[in-house]
Design a protein around this motif. Structure first.
Motif, PDB file in Angstrom:
ATOM      1  N   TRP A 198      52.794  36.265  41.943  1.00  0.00           N
ATOM      2  CA  TRP A 198      51.565  37.130  42.334  1.00  0.00           C
ATOM      3  C   TRP A 198      50.382  36.447  41.831  1.00  0.00           C
ATOM      4  O   TRP A 198      49.293  36.834  42.260  1.00  0.00           O
TER       5      TRP A 198
ATOM      6  N   ASP B  25      47.057  35.839  44.125  1.00  0.00           N
ATOM      7  CA  ASP B  25      45.739  36.514  43.991  1.00  0.00           C
ATOM      8  C   ASP B  25      44.897  35.529  43.825  1.00  0.00           C
ATOM      9  O   ASP B  25      43.581  35.650  44.518  1.00  0.00           O
TER      10      ASP B  25
ATOM     11  N   SER C 284      42.832  40.181  47.676  1.00  0.00           N
ATOM     12  CA  SER C 284      44.004  40.498  46.745  1.00  0.00           C
ATOM     13  C   SER C 284      43.738  41.995  46.167  1.00  0.00           C
ATOM     14  O   SER C 284      42.672  42.435  46.013  1.00  0.00           O
TER      15      SER C 284
ATOM     16  N   ARG D  24      54.329  45.064  41.221  1.00  0.00           N
ATOM     17  CA  ARG D  24      53.674  44.483  42.354  1.00  0.00           C
ATOM     18  C   ARG D  24      54.459  44.510  43.750  1.00  0.00           C
ATOM     19  O   ARG D  24      53.516  44.905  44.724  1.00  0.00           O
TER      20      ARG D  24
ATOM     21  N   PRO E 234      45.313  43.418  42.912  1.00  0.00           N
ATOM     22  CA  PRO E 234      46.134  43.399  41.960  1.00  0.00           C
ATOM     23  C   PRO E 234      46.415  44.634  41.456  1.00  0.00           C
ATOM     24  O   PRO E 234      47.284  45.068  40.520  1.00  0.00           O
TER      25      PRO E 234
END
Length: 561
Positions: free
Chosen positions: A517, A521, A528, A538, A530
């Motif tokens: 992840w 990102d 993205s 996620r 997050p």
């Protein structure tokens, strides 16, 4: 003057039509709300209910507690986790949870009890709700066995069963191994050098290519080359996925009602169907007068087309009727649809669980060494299984991993339409009236239910290998339903199991697949998200209809140390 009178008459006509629409709308709303109030008056357990909004406020709370792209399937487990909030007198959800979410859809009964589920899938095979047929109609025009009922279904479902049997799929295993070997090789190509990980990419993209190629081999015995031709020039693949995109727009309430089904979208649906028809028809014609497969391997199409004589008007000519061809094409498209999407997503969630439970991955590797030889080279394993395909059925721990993945991440559910006066009786012995409610089998709630599954939220492949009497033994019948139950269960279950096992065999001993992840990102930048997490993860289930992993599950790969 006459013109003014005509305009007034026209306006009155329009006003009358609008008034009728509004009155019908309000009446349907009142009928849905009244049905739930009537059940509550009978003493049945009911979620807090608004006479104006029904259970929509509860759905609003669910949406507020989750990212905006969350799949509605997660609602089942969320409601189970919040049982005490909405059912203070219950330790677990009632056997039936009535849901009044009109006008988003009709009223539904979320069935959380395997005893009750078996009553409308096994004891009596109730028809599917029309929303399923509406979803598939742009693809199949209502000619597929997935959504048809009655004698047509009884005639056509048996024609496809032999093609998806374990025996027939074992004969096709070399072709399926070939496609999974390409998948394993593609993963190896994007692996890092030495101990380093390779670049980030969405695993779902690769798994979708794989499963589309596999279902093409199983149904048609043709190479679709989704994995090897990345130019997106293949007309079938491009057209097929564009059709699915349109189907999901039509199904989505916000898009389908407000901006969906415009004339140009309907024209695109018709154009896509012509393209798929022109691709599939020659495959049928090529096999129609060919008996070359007899005594050897047979595809799903080969075995289904044998029935052309039985549909001929005089029973003597081997020429298909137009209806026979149209139904055959509709069911081939259904197989391509059902055979690729859920399996592609399941591979992703399976890799996620093996990442989170590395001790399970080590047990898989040990099992593969013991059964297939200590040489971890995928080419060696492929050769062993091509020569001795029965060994694939000698991997009980691998099968346990697959079943646990499907238990924790079921990706489909059946919804049935009961007849008037229908009741369900749960394990709690309560009789639940079902008038006006679609029967929604809640696989997520059942498959994580503490009453049926010891340590329900843990990933325990061992529970599928223990004997009766063991604390982990899943003792309640019909509590594992990722492929539904009864005569209308998923026809592709054996193919899915085979494909998932082969993915494990050809990747587990050579590759490490990890979520990535942070790299994702950086790659996506401003796009993205997050902050979008579920239970701190996620990776979660997204989609307005079909269940997919968030962002296609970004991963990177490295070679096993």
């Amino acid at each position: 003057m006459a013109m003014t009178a005509m305009i007034l008459l026209l306006l009155r006509g329009v006003a009358a039509i609008l008034a009728i629409i509004v009155v019908r709308f309000l009446y349907h709303g009142y009928a849905h709300r009244r049905a739930v109030r009537s059940l509550k008056a009978q003493g049945l357990p009911i979620l807090p209910h608004s006479i104006l909004f029904g259970h929509l406020p509860i759905f609003a709370k669910f949406k507020k507690a989750h990212p905006p792209d969350i799949n509605v399937y997660v609602f089942h487990t969320w409601l189970a986790e919040n049982c005490k909030t909405y059912f203070p007198d219950h330790d677990y959800l009632p056997s039936v949870v009535y849901l009044d979410i009109w006008p988003l859809t009709g009223s539904l009964a979320m069935v959380t009890d395997p005893v009750a589920v078996s009553q409308f899938t096994i004891a009596k095979n109730e028809p599917k709700v029309d929303v399923v047929a509406k979803f598939f109609h742009p693809m199949t025009l209502g000619l597929d066995t997935l959504t048809t009922e009655g004698q047509i279904w009884k005639t056509w479902r048996p024609r496809f069963n032999p093609g998806f049997s374990q025996r027939n799929l074992t004969a096709l295993m070399p072709e399926i191994i070939e496609e999974v070997s390409i998948f394993a090789d593609r993963l190896k190509q994007v692996a890092g050098k030495g101990d380093e990980s390779g670049p980030v990419f969405p695993l779902m993209d690769m798994t979708t290519d794989l499963t589309f190629d596999v279902i093409g081999r199983a149904t048609l015995d043709i190479r679709l080359h989704s994995q090897t031709d990345q130019s997106d020039s293949d007309s079938l693949k491009k057209t097929f996925f564009d059709q699915i995109r349109l189907m999901e727009i039509f199904e989505n309430i916000a898009q389908g009602v407000i901006i969906g089904r415009w004339p140009w979208q309907q024209a695109a649906v018709a154009r896509n169907n012509r393209t798929m028809h022109n691709f599939l028809l020659p495959q049928i014609q090529k096999r129609l007068h060919s008996d070359s497969w007899i005594g050897q391997k047979a595809t799903v199409l080969d075995l289904a087309i044998k029935h052309v004589d039985t549909d001929a008007p005089d029973g003597s000519q081997k020429e298909p009727t137009l209806e026979f061809v149209d139904r055959l094409i509709a069911n081939l498209k259904t197989s391509l649809f059902a055979g690729h999407d859920t399996t592609a997503a399941t591979i992703c969630f399976m890799m996620k669980l093996l990442q989170d439970y590395p001790e399970c991955l080590e047990k898989i590797r040990a099992e593969h060494d013991a059964v297939l030889g200590i040489n971890p080279d995928p080419a060696h394993a492929a050769q062993v299984l091509t020569t001795s395909p029965h060994l694939l059925h000698s991997l009980p721990y691998s099968l346990g991993v697959i079943k646990e993945t499907l238990r924790l991440y079921p990706l489909a559910a059946t919804v049935r339409q009961p007849p008037p006066g229908y009741y369900l009786t749960g394990a709690d012995s309560v009789k639940y009236p079902m008038d006006r409610f679609g029967l929604w089998a809640s696989a997520p709630a059942i498959q994580r239910h503490p009453r049926y599954w010891p340590r329900p939220n843990e990933f325990l492949p061992e529970r599928w290998m223990v004997s009766e009497g063991d604390p982990l033994y899943p003792a309640t019948p019909n509590s594992w339903i990722p492929f539904s139950l009864g005569p209308r269960n998923c026809i592709g279950m054996e193919l899915a199991h085979m494909e998932l096992k082969l993915v494990l065999v050809l990747t587990a001993r050579t590759l490490e697949i990890q979520e990535a992840w942070s790299e994702w990102d950086v790659l996506k930048g401003a796009k993205s998200t997050p902050s979008h997490t579920v239970d701190g993860q996620r990776l979660y289930q997204i989609g307005t209809g079909l269940v997919h992993p968030k962002d296609g599950m970004p991963v990177h790969v490295r070679l096993r140390k």
